[in-house]
Design an enzyme around this catalytic site. Structure first.
Site, PDB file in Angstrom:
ATOM      1  CG  ASP A  54      -3.856  -7.861   6.663  1.00 52.67           C
ATOM      2  OD1 ASP A  54      -4.358  -6.847   7.161  1.00 52.67           O
ATOM      3  OD2 ASP A  54      -2.606  -8.130   6.806  1.00 52.67           O
ATOM      4  NE  ARG A  73      -5.756   7.726   6.821  1.00 55.19           N
ATOM      5  CZ  ARG A  73      -4.614   8.275   6.267  1.00 55.19           C
ATOM      6  NH1 ARG A  73      -3.902   7.267   5.647  1.00 55.19           N
ATOM      7  NH2 ARG A  73      -4.376   9.666   6.080  1.00 55.19           N
ATOM      8  CE1 TYR A 107      -3.899   2.520   0.839  1.00 49.80           C
ATOM      9  CE2 TYR A 107      -2.371   3.200   2.589  1.00 49.80           C
ATOM     10  CZ  TYR A 107      -3.409   3.283   1.889  1.00 49.80           C
ATOM     11  OH  TYR A 107      -4.188   4.427   1.768  1.00 49.80           O
ATOM     12  CE1 TYR A 108       1.563   5.396   3.983  1.00 49.03           C
ATOM     13  CE2 TYR A 108       0.972   3.526   4.967  1.00 49.03           C
ATOM     14  CZ  TYR A 108       0.857   4.697   4.700  1.00 49.03           C
ATOM     15  OH  TYR A 108      -0.181   5.560   5.601  1.00 49.03           O
ATOM     16  CG  HIS A 165       2.032   3.409   8.188  1.00 46.91           C
ATOM     17  ND1 HIS A 165       1.305   4.043   8.843  1.00 46.91           N
ATOM     18  CD2 HIS A 165       2.896   4.502   7.421  1.00 46.91           C
ATOM     19  CE1 HIS A 165       1.153   5.422   8.671  1.00 46.91           C
ATOM     20  NE2 HIS A 165       2.284   5.602   8.054  1.00 46.91           N
TER      21      HIS A 165
END
Lengths: 734, 734
Positions: free
Chosen positions: A430, A435, A250-251, A410
């Site tokens: 997962d 958020r 994701y990052y 994170h």
């Protein structure tokens, strides 16, 4: 207009000693512009991308310039307005270069002049809550975004501005934020972390735009100038040698954007740095690994803090793919994605992609997701991530096995966790992060407290929990020093792939080894996952192995007591306080197998796990201790046992079909008859899975010596079983 | 082969005095065959449909004939095999007609001969649980399906069979089931209900196939021959004059199939009955109303017992659309649907549709869903159903308001309930039924007990519950005698549609009137729903108004106490036992407005309701008292008040946008500032909704006299408010 454009090099600021190439020189060079202009009207994707920029710019030009005093968190007016502004600055800059219409240049100038009046007086943002507060936005990260895009706008119209305007904008709008980053927030600026990449890109791109070599050096080489921080350190430290981004998929998506944009700016200004070839073309590997870590529908695997909605059509990837095409050549398997994104960068790389899409027309090659084994850590020694895949395209099954390092701030405490996707759907999930991105009403769109109290905890993952605690005591500084360990992997046979990994420091005195196999069953043609989770300890512990199955429970093979009218939590802390206890089973008298079957879309799935006289099963649901209703009420099965040494052996199968349109529902029952540990010693473990139809799978795993030449022996039912190498997977007749 | 086909009329059975047209004569006539054959290769949709039948037939021919002794429930082997068999019989029959290849005729013959040996010895199915047990299947309904399709196969190959084969098959396979239906299950056979339609179609189509006028008469005119039951009674009794099917949309789909197939068989054999013109072409109206009662994505509104997965691509509609085209002409707005279904009937109507699709090519007219007001009951006097719609196609908003009769055995106690869809998504849901169609592991795919204990209860719907009881005491026989009452409706203005209805017998001594308005807000362009639920009683009661919002709770304007670590049910019976109590609010000291905001896909929604010093709010979740995990854990807000007379006034709005790809989340807060009752008297009620941006909506409703000419007056804030007619909806400046 002609007046503004004429004789511009002469007005170039002499504020620093940097070389002064013609502007623009960040994402595009002045020399690129004629070709780009000539290409308009030829390649639909380029045209569409340029029209979108025009629309953004023209919409901004049609409204009064609004540079409000910062006040709101994400989702609120001032936040969104400053975000719109930096995109408008970038868009207007490109429009100016493409049209030389002075209205765009005046817009950029006027807006940046407004910023130059606002920014010097700003203190920390009133909604700032982190240790890296922003000025325009609640966090410095967004201020860095602002620098990256605004610098492009400035660079594009640079040559239309007077020296006085240069000075006013550079001293008022750009330098204060750059100074704030590199001085007040020095330790944040020096982070080897996605924030640091954005900060470096912002400061560095401003540096090139305003000809300030000092800023450029800070950005490229870090505040100490020794490459312990800064862009090169980030290229060294955030990726493994094969391109895995340590914060997770994701990052990676988010960091690739500044990585590629700043690299392009460096290459346009300091081509002698050969930044795209740096570290064995690490940026190319990084892009490839990021794309491989998406599901068949393009969604990013939500490992670590991640939002599940994010897919590979995301804005951040568009630029990376265009820039990569410029430097590494067009990847034909990405043209379908480019078409799906509907945009390219209006730049040489984007032109190349748009041209290739046009030439490929409708015969676009599909992107191939395949089994991959990534290492983690700068030298590839901090564990890794395996993705086992079977089947093609939409029908693909993907088993993700995570034994990486922690993944910075994170990261989740999910050592040896697995996630399973099948035909586009999450089967074992997962949870991702808690958020609601940019939703003002949910704490300004920030990570919610349940990200820490629930989503990052070990029990929130499909992996073993010891004594209801998270691994590494849930402490980031400890977790950062201890990665998982790849034990062996064999992905050569598409029908039977096996990976094993260890984690011997996650819990003091406890050794964990997990071996997973993804098998395509020869009879059903459907995937089977074999899972052997071996735990050895110096003393007895309570072990929980949770399974976050996604879908509607259809049946269980075991009896349970249901808490149907009154409900408590499963535990009190470390994430357990967020699980409702819906039902529990008592241990059975004779060892056997417990099966839970669920329905997910048109497909039945079953998890079967070997049970013994100490096995408790807990049916749980996420959502307890959640007064603000931040969590999704999704189910789990916890396999619980108090033991010292234990081998959990489980099998997950896909079976049958549910089709409400044709009213067909077949094969709703599991095909697993027996799951058992046949042998376990310090040296080796042997397990078997007997199917009702389709024979028996037997998996033997080496525990102490994974050398390919090492011979092993186990005694199974009085017979000697011998094999060589780290594992043997056998399918025995049917 | 020629031998088998030659001189067949001579072999026609003389078992009864019916006229004997050439076979086939059920869905197609012998005279239709040449045209159908010539049309192959010309119209892709017809070709594809025929190929699918060939595939079904050839697959069946390639396997040994399997006619197992009935044993399994739905989803199990024998159930699925007999189902496959009847589709194979039908398919092989058509293939025989189209190819005259004797292998198809022999297959039909051989399989029916097997059935003729099996069926006479059958007793009730071992898994039968209902009062209408089947023989081949667990319920007689499926046996009726078997007759409908098998009769077609027999009819198609009739002329290839010897008299001995006719006798064997007719006496062994068909008559026993027909006799079982019309004698042993006579009261079931005579039901005016979807089961009865299938039974009549099965028996009647067999009657035509085997030339038995007695069976035909039983099917058409009922077992007493007086049209109190049978097909004509069903055409009279199950539809309102405008075509609304009394069991609701989900069952209309299911019943339309035998209605249209049997009507086609009647028309082919007894054209003098003019069945397609019967009752003002009621079948045409029935098909239209069924299609109108689907959502923008084609899914049926899940009113009464219904599975949400079912959409208008369902098998059952394909035949109805083809047959309707033959008799009423091709509806060009249905060609897109036909293409989506990918199939037509291989019959004259299907040919017409396939040809029209081919001619329309890619310029298919979209199907138009519009606001509709249906009556219920044979004479249109048993209340009705309103669907208010705003916006076009995928972006359409649909508000469904149900004040029908009960809807027979699958009816729910949902009087005055509403359901809301927006842009394809459920916003306020009807739970539907609790059933996993054909999933053997879920009680053989039958309706699960929670359909009665939960889904059909009043509290499971978005309507008022008095004293925690269901309307009509939850008694079908009482509910069947008491419909809702249309009060007034005005759907002329697409931007402001208003409907009002009453239910004065749902609870003894309690009068209910609900008025809903669907408004397109002129400022936001988004839909607003105003809801005024007025209840008057002779004594105090507890009133609950539940809202089954779909999505993730984002925020509430009110404080609540959360049961975050221990949870109980909301109540003990009548559905309340299935609701977890997640949080409650205490009444506030000053009247005001309570708002709950949620996120559903990319859209925020808010429900705001006027509160006073007696209003409690309960946040609840479905799923309690559900030991078998049959329910979905979805949320609700219950607005609760103890009162004698009360006007609940609420507004539901769509606002803002959530786009995770572009990372935009705006307008996450409600735009409603105030919701209040301004005036209430026996004669009239006036409410208002003040927006933060966009002015005020004021709705005045007549309670006692809805005549268009009637003048009304209310005193609002000391001022006289006058209007004429049943309502006045005003939007006051902004």
């Amino acid at each position: 207009m002609a007046l503004l454009v004429a004789g511009l090099l002469a007005t170039g600021s002499a504020s620093a000693g940097a070389p002064a190439p013609a502007h623009p020189a960040l994402l595009i060079k002045a020399a690129d512009v004629p070709t780009l202009k000539q290409s308009l009207g030829q390649y639909p994707l380029l045209d569409k991308s340029y029209r979108a920029l025009q629309k953004t710019a023209d919409k901004a030009l049609a409204s009064p310039i609004a540079v409000p005093v910062p006040k709101d968190p994400a989702g609120g007016y001032t936040h969104e307005q400053h975000t719109r502004n930096y995109y408008a600055l970038q868009a207007a800059g490109i429009c100016f270069q493409m049209t030389k219409d002075g209205k765009y240049a005046r817009f950029v100038r006027d807006m940046l002049l407004e910023y130059s009046k606002l920014i010097p007086g700003l203190k920390n943002h009133p909604e700032a809550k982190s240790s890296s507060p922003g000025r325009l936005f609640h966090q410095a990260l967004n201020d860095a975004n602002w620098l990256v895009y605004s610098a492009q706008g400035y660079d594009a119209v640079y040559e239309t501005l007077t020296p006085a305007e240069h000075k006013q904008i550079e001293d008022g709008a750009f330098r204060p934020l750059c100074n704030y980053f590199t001085q007040d927030l020095k330790s944040w600026f020096d982070l080897v972390h996605n924030h640091g990449v954005w900060a470096a890109a912002g400061v560095g791109m401003v540096g090139y735009a305003i000809h300030d070599q000092k800023l450029i050096n800070l950005a490229v080489h870090g505040s100490a100038g020794n490459d312990k921080s800064g862009f090169l350190a980030q290229l060294n430290g955030l990726f493994s040698p094969d391109g895995y981004y340590t914060e997770g998929p994701y990052y990676s998506r988010y960091a690739l954007s500044p990585f590629f944009m700043f690299a392009q700016a460096i290459d346009n200004n300091q081509p002698e740095l050969h930044i795209f070839e740096y570290r064995g073309s690490i940026l190319k590997k990084a892009l490839n690994s990021s794309l491989q870590l998406t599901n068949t529908d393009g969604r990013y695997y939500p490992l670590n803090d991640a939002l599940k909605e994010k897919d590979w059509t995301t804005q951040e990837l568009i630029g990376a793919i265009s820039i990569a095409a410029q430097h590494y050549g067009v990847d034909k398997t990405l043209l379908g994605l480019a078409q799906q994104q509907g945009k390219v960068l209006v730049a040489p790389g984007g032109l190349a992609v748009a041209k290739a899409v046009q030439e490929a027309s409708k015969n676009l090659q599909p992107y191939q997701r395949q089994s991959v084994l990534y290492t983690d850590g700068p030298t590839g020694t901090e564990g890794g991530l395996a993705v086992l895949r079977a089947g093609a395209q939409d029908a693909q099954t993907s088993l993700i096995f995570k034994y990486t390092g922690h993944g910075l701030s994170h990261g989740h405490y999910d050592k040896l966790g697995i996630v399973l996707y099948d035909r586009g759907r999450e089967v074992l999930q997962d949870y991702g992060a808690v958020r609601f991105l940019n939703v003002e009403a949910k704490e300004g769109g920030r990570y919610l407290p349940e990200t820490k109290t629930w989503a990052s905890q070990t029990v929130a993952h499909n992996t073993l929990v010891v004594d209801e605690a998270s691994d590494f005591g849930g402490k980031e500084e400890v977790a950062e020093k201890n990665a998982g360990q790849a034990w062996f992997a064999d992905i050569r046979n598409a029908n039977a792939q096996v990976v094993s990994a260890k984690a011997n420091s996650a819990y003091p005195g406890v050794q964990l080894q997990r071996t997973v196999a993804l098998v395509l069953d020869s009879l059903s043609g459907k995937p089977l996952v074999l899972d052997v989770f071996r735990v050895q300890a110096g003393a007895p512990h309570q072990y929980d192995l949770p399974w976050y199955y996604q879908g509607q429970l259809i049946s269980t093979s075991f009896k349970y007591d249901s808490f149907a009218t009154s409900r408590q939590t499963v535990g009190l802390k470390n994430g357990y306080q967020h699980l409702w206890r819906e039902a529990i089973s008592q241990p059975v008298r004779t060892p056997g197998v417990a099966t839970l079957t669920w329905l997910n879309g048109p497909q039945f799935y079953s998890l079967s796990t070997a049970t013994d006289t100490a096995t408790h099963l807990v049916l749980a649901r996420i959502g307890a201790t959640d007064p603000n209703f931040n969590l999704r009420p999704e189910p789990a099965l916890l396999v619980r046992e108090k033991a010292q040494n234990k081998v959990f052996v489980s099998v997950l199968e896909s079976h049958g079909e549910f089709n409400p349109t044709s009213e067909v529902a077949t094969g709703s029952r599991s095909n697993v008859a027996r799951v058992a540990v046949l042998f376990d010693s310090p040296e080796a473990t042997v397990v078997e899975v007997q199917l009702r139809h389709g024979g028996t799978y037997r998996l033997a795993v080496a525990n102490q010596d994974a050398a390919p030449t090492k011979a092993h022996e186990a005694i199974v039912a009085g017979q000697s079983l011998r094999w060589q190498g780290p594992y043997q997977l056998r399918h025995i007749g049917h």
